[in-house]
Enzyme design. Structure first.
Site, PDB file in Angstrom:
ATOM      1  N   PHE B 122       0.864  -1.184   0.000  1.00 15.38           N
ATOM      2  CA  PHE B 122       0.000   0.000   0.000  1.00 15.38           C
ATOM      3  C   PHE B 122       0.898   1.231   0.000  1.00 15.38           C
ATOM      4  O   PHE B 122       1.565   1.511   1.002  1.00 15.38           O
ATOM      5  CB  PHE B 122      -0.900  -0.018   1.234  1.00 15.38           C
ATOM      6  CG  PHE B 122      -1.985   1.012   1.213  1.00 15.38           C
ATOM      7  CD1 PHE B 122      -3.112   0.858   0.418  1.00 15.38           C
ATOM      8  CD2 PHE B 122      -1.895   2.155   2.002  1.00 15.38           C
ATOM      9  CE1 PHE B 122      -4.122   1.806   0.403  1.00 15.38           C
ATOM     10  CE2 PHE B 122      -2.896   3.110   2.001  1.00 15.38           C
ATOM     11  CZ  PHE B 122      -4.029   2.937   1.202  1.00 15.38           C
ATOM     12  N   GLU B 126       4.671   9.463   1.504  1.00 13.81           N
ATOM     13  CA  GLU B 126       5.825   9.937   0.723  1.00 13.81           C
ATOM     14  C   GLU B 126       6.793  10.660   1.650  1.00 13.81           C
ATOM     15  O   GLU B 126       6.444  10.994   2.791  1.00 13.81           O
ATOM     16  CB  GLU B 126       5.341  10.890  -0.365  1.00 13.81           C
ATOM     17  CG  GLU B 126       4.375  10.216  -1.345  1.00 13.81           C
ATOM     18  CD  GLU B 126       3.888  11.172  -2.430  1.00 13.81           C
ATOM     19  OE1 GLU B 126       4.116  12.394  -2.300  1.00 13.81           O
ATOM     20  OE2 GLU B 126       3.293  10.669  -3.395  1.00 13.81           O
ATOM     21  N   PRO B 127       7.984  10.951   1.156  1.00 17.63           N
ATOM     22  CA  PRO B 127       8.945  11.673   2.008  1.00 17.63           C
ATOM     23  C   PRO B 127       8.384  12.992   2.544  1.00 17.63           C
ATOM     24  O   PRO B 127       8.645  13.357   3.694  1.00 17.63           O
ATOM     25  CB  PRO B 127      10.128  11.925   1.063  1.00 17.63           C
ATOM     26  CG  PRO B 127      10.074  10.784   0.105  1.00 17.63           C
ATOM     27  CD  PRO B 127       8.615  10.514  -0.105  1.00 17.63           C
ATOM     28  N   TRP B 155       8.290   4.341   3.676  1.00 17.93           N
ATOM     29  CA  TRP B 155       7.801   3.516   4.793  1.00 17.93           C
ATOM     30  C   TRP B 155       6.790   2.478   4.316  1.00 17.93           C
ATOM     31  O   TRP B 155       5.786   2.230   4.997  1.00 17.93           O
ATOM     32  CB  TRP B 155       7.134   4.370   5.890  1.00 17.93           C
ATOM     33  CG  TRP B 155       7.811   5.635   6.283  1.00 17.93           C
ATOM     34  CD1 TRP B 155       7.247   6.868   6.299  1.00 17.93           C
ATOM     35  CD2 TRP B 155       9.155   5.805   6.765  1.00 17.93           C
ATOM     36  NE1 TRP B 155       8.153   7.806   6.743  1.00 17.93           N
ATOM     37  CE2 TRP B 155       9.343   7.180   7.037  1.00 17.93           C
ATOM     38  CE3 TRP B 155      10.216   4.923   6.978  1.00 17.93           C
ATOM     39  CZ2 TRP B 155      10.544   7.686   7.512  1.00 17.93           C
ATOM     40  CZ3 TRP B 155      11.413   5.439   7.447  1.00 17.93           C
ATOM     41  CH2 TRP B 155      11.562   6.799   7.717  1.00 17.93           C
ATOM     42  N   ILE B 156       7.016   1.876   3.178  1.00 14.86           N
ATOM     43  CA  ILE B 156       6.033   0.932   2.636  1.00 14.86           C
ATOM     44  C   ILE B 156       6.280  -0.463   3.224  1.00 14.86           C
ATOM     45  O   ILE B 156       7.287  -1.122   2.916  1.00 14.86           O
ATOM     46  CB  ILE B 156       6.105   0.897   1.083  1.00 14.86           C
ATOM     47  CG1 ILE B 156       6.005   2.339   0.534  1.00 14.86           C
ATOM     48  CG2 ILE B 156       5.001   0.004   0.534  1.00 14.86           C
ATOM     49  CD1 ILE B 156       4.811   3.139   1.003  1.00 14.86           C
ATOM     50  N   ARG B 263       9.691 -14.312  39.028  1.00 14.82           N
ATOM     51  CA  ARG B 263      10.706 -13.400  39.559  1.00 14.82           C
ATOM     52  C   ARG B 263      10.422 -13.091  41.029  1.00 14.82           C
ATOM     53  O   ARG B 263       9.293 -12.731  41.384  1.00 14.82           O
ATOM     54  CB  ARG B 263      10.666 -12.104  38.740  1.00 14.82           C
ATOM     55  CG  ARG B 263      11.559 -10.992  39.241  1.00 14.82           C
ATOM     56  CD  ARG B 263      12.973 -11.169  38.772  1.00 14.82           C
ATOM     57  NE  ARG B 263      13.767  -9.975  39.039  1.00 14.82           N
ATOM     58  CZ  ARG B 263      15.075  -9.929  38.882  1.00 14.82           C
ATOM     59  NH1 ARG B 263      15.736 -10.997  38.465  1.00 14.82           N
ATOM     60  NH2 ARG B 263      15.732  -8.816  39.130  1.00 14.82           N
ATOM     61  N   ILE B 333       7.424  -3.807  34.670  1.00 11.84           N
ATOM     62  CA  ILE B 333       7.339  -4.996  35.536  1.00 11.84           C
ATOM     63  C   ILE B 333       8.590  -5.862  35.379  1.00 11.84           C
ATOM     64  O   ILE B 333       9.093  -6.427  36.347  1.00 11.84           O
ATOM     65  CB  ILE B 333       6.058  -5.805  35.198  1.00 11.84           C
ATOM     66  CG1 ILE B 333       4.831  -5.047  35.695  1.00 11.84           C
ATOM     67  CG2 ILE B 333       6.117  -7.219  35.801  1.00 11.84           C
ATOM     68  CD1 ILE B 333       3.506  -5.600  35.201  1.00 11.84           C
ATOM     69  N   GLU B 359      -1.575   4.142   9.712  1.00 16.08           N
ATOM     70  CA  GLU B 359      -2.988   4.145   9.291  1.00 16.08           C
ATOM     71  C   GLU B 359      -3.748   5.330   9.890  1.00 16.08           C
ATOM     72  O   GLU B 359      -4.884   5.210  10.325  1.00 16.08           O
ATOM     73  CB  GLU B 359      -3.664   2.818   9.678  1.00 16.08           C
ATOM     74  CG  GLU B 359      -3.684   1.794   8.567  1.00 16.08           C
ATOM     75  CD  GLU B 359      -2.293   1.404   8.064  1.00 16.08           C
ATOM     76  OE1 GLU B 359      -1.744   2.179   7.244  1.00 16.08           O
ATOM     77  OE2 GLU B 359      -1.768   0.366   8.450  1.00 16.08           O
TER      78      GLU B 359
END
Lengths: 85, 394
Positions: B122, B126-127, B155-156, B263, B333, B359
């Protein structure tokens, strides 16, 4: 369902997005600045759910969504209601 | 609202959980370190029918209902947010073609998206263009029956391996969405590494250097690219992300419950310390609240209600904020161990931050949710005034 009923329902739906402002049936919705991707998709879903047909690829025409009367005309045509007001 | 799962949905969830436990949880941290998602795993989720789950049966898919797809995204998100992003974009491309493609396009692409032969991408961001997504700078020009694309996308997700992209561009002032194949002339990608989160989502820059695309690859019509094709896809994307955040947070909670039982500090397990219990109680409650919003969005989506757009936005906004808080508390934690890559909670925290941005950033969600609030308020006021008028007349 006739043209008038479709127009009334469309008016009611569109009015929700105008913060209470009255909108005439012939008002150009694109000129109001209310048409964004969110409204566009909500309008498609409204028309499909309320009037019971799918909005298809070939229905993507500004003239089908330009005003409340245009929406009612478009829905009427899809439902085979023939000539409208 | 009925949130009882059907027997089929319960069975599907069991299968998803089993797959995630066996095939994803043990390896997700290593994929994260390697910044790569193995092709074999992608092939496996495709073969199982998961990846193309949204494709209807008539086009060769399994036609998952909204809840089943949500449950799948939740489980995948519990295992790996990076793999979830593959499901997210595949769903967005499927939705784009299913809703706004013509029949030829559906017949051509959907069966191959269903089997995973095609991995979808998708390409909107764009930059220079992020949230202001309707102002993309990529240009499309129609010349002799082909579109020529010039621009860059950034960033695709899975851009390194996807072979069919929905690319958004401007054409003579009109927004267009085009189906662009990886092997088209003038198309190239460059891997992006070193991200905070989604490290194995195989992000890429995409370069469109006169990329030549057949005219018939236009989705919808010119002028409706961002508003309708993008709108439908992003709604689907937000839906998948909301459910994925639920899974991510559940994973962080599960890890915290296990760790706090093992723990020991001050002579007793962490879980017996009330301040740890406070953190866990809030995590549990916030996850349940997000789950309700996701189920509500699913119910509306299944019925095709117009309000699903807003409710999905609300679910994505709440679930991603919740995931960020829950994963941060999970690291707290775990203490210093939680900051180490030997424990998964640091990955959950890094991935949760990305969830708040993709998104539609959470600030964009806030703007539209607040606007919606004013609209609903105005309608209520109008109805109140109308009922007073009607009462007065009576």
């Amino acid at each position: 369902m006739n043209f008038e009923e479709i127009a009334v329902k469309s008016h009611e739906f569109v009015s929700q997005y105008l913060n209470g402002a009255e909108v005439g049936r012939e008002v150009d919705l694109f000129a109001t600045g209310m048409v964004n991707s969110l409204f566009a998709m909500q309008l498609v879903l409204f028309v499909e759910r309320e009037f019971g047909f799918a909005v298809d690829n070939e229905d993507l025409d500004y003239d089908n969504f330009r005003s409340i009367n245009a929406i009612a005309d478009f829905a009427g045509r899809k439902l085979g209601l023939g000539a409208t007001a | 609202m009925d949130i009882e799962l059907t027997a089929e949905q319960e069975a599907a969830r069991g299968q998803f959980r089993d797959f995630v436990e066996r095939r994803l949880m043990p390896y997700a941290d290593e994929y994260d370190r390697q910044e790569e998602m193995p092709a074999g795993l992608i092939g496996e989720v495709a073969e199982l029918g998961y990846l193309g789950g949204l494709v209807p049966e008539q086009y060769g898919g399994v036609g998952m209902d909204s809840i089943t797809w949500g449950l799948l995204c939740e489980e995948i998100g519990r295992g790996s947010a990076s793999l979830l992003s593959l499901f997210t974009v595949q769903g967005m491309v499927i939705q784009s073609i299913l809703k706004w493609g013509n029949e030829d396009q559906r017949q051509d692409w959907l069966p191959r998206l269903a089997t995973g032969e095609i991995i979808g991408g998708f390409a909107l961001t764009e930059p220079n263009v992020g949230s202001n997504a309707s102002s993309v700078e990529t240009r499309a020009t129609l010349i002799d029956g082909h579109w020529r694309l010039h621009g860059q996308k950034r960033w695709i997700s899975f851009g390194q391996v996807s072979n069919l992209f929905v690319v958004f561009a401007q054409s003579e002032g009109k927004s267009v969405a085009l189906l662009v194949e990886r092997d088209c002339q003038g198309f190239s990608t460059k891997p992006i590494t070193g991200m905070l989160g989604f490290r194995s989502a195989m992000l890429a820059d995409i370069f469109l250097d006169g990329c030549k695309v057949p005219q018939a690859h236009l989705l919808g019509r010119a002028g409706f690219g961002f508003s309708h094709v993008g709108g439908a896809a992003l709604d689907q994307g937000r839906y998948s992300i909301a459910w994925g955040c639920l899974g991510l947070a559940q994973g962080a909670l599960d890890a915290s419950l296990a760790y706090s039982g093992q723990r020991r500090q001050f002579g007793k397990p962490l879980k017996e310390h009330q301040l740890i219990q406070e953190l866990l109680a809030d995590m549990i409650t916030q996850i349940q609240a997000a789950r309700m919003l996701c189920y509500r969005a699913a119910s509306l989506k299944q019925r095709g209600e117009p309000s699903l757009i807003m409710e999905t936005s609300i679910a994505k906004y709440f679930a991603s904020r919740m995931a960020a808080k829950v994963s941060a508390d999970a690291v707290q934690i775990h203490g210093a161990n939680g900051c180490s890559d030997q424990y998964p909670v640091q990955r959950y925290l890094r991935d949760a931050k990305i969830m708040e941005i993709i998104e539609g950033s959470n600030q964009m969600q806030q703007i539209i949710i607040a606007k919606h609030g004013y609209q609903e308020h105005a309608v209520k006021q109008q109805r109140l005034a109308q009922s007073k008028d009607d009462g007065g007349e009576a």
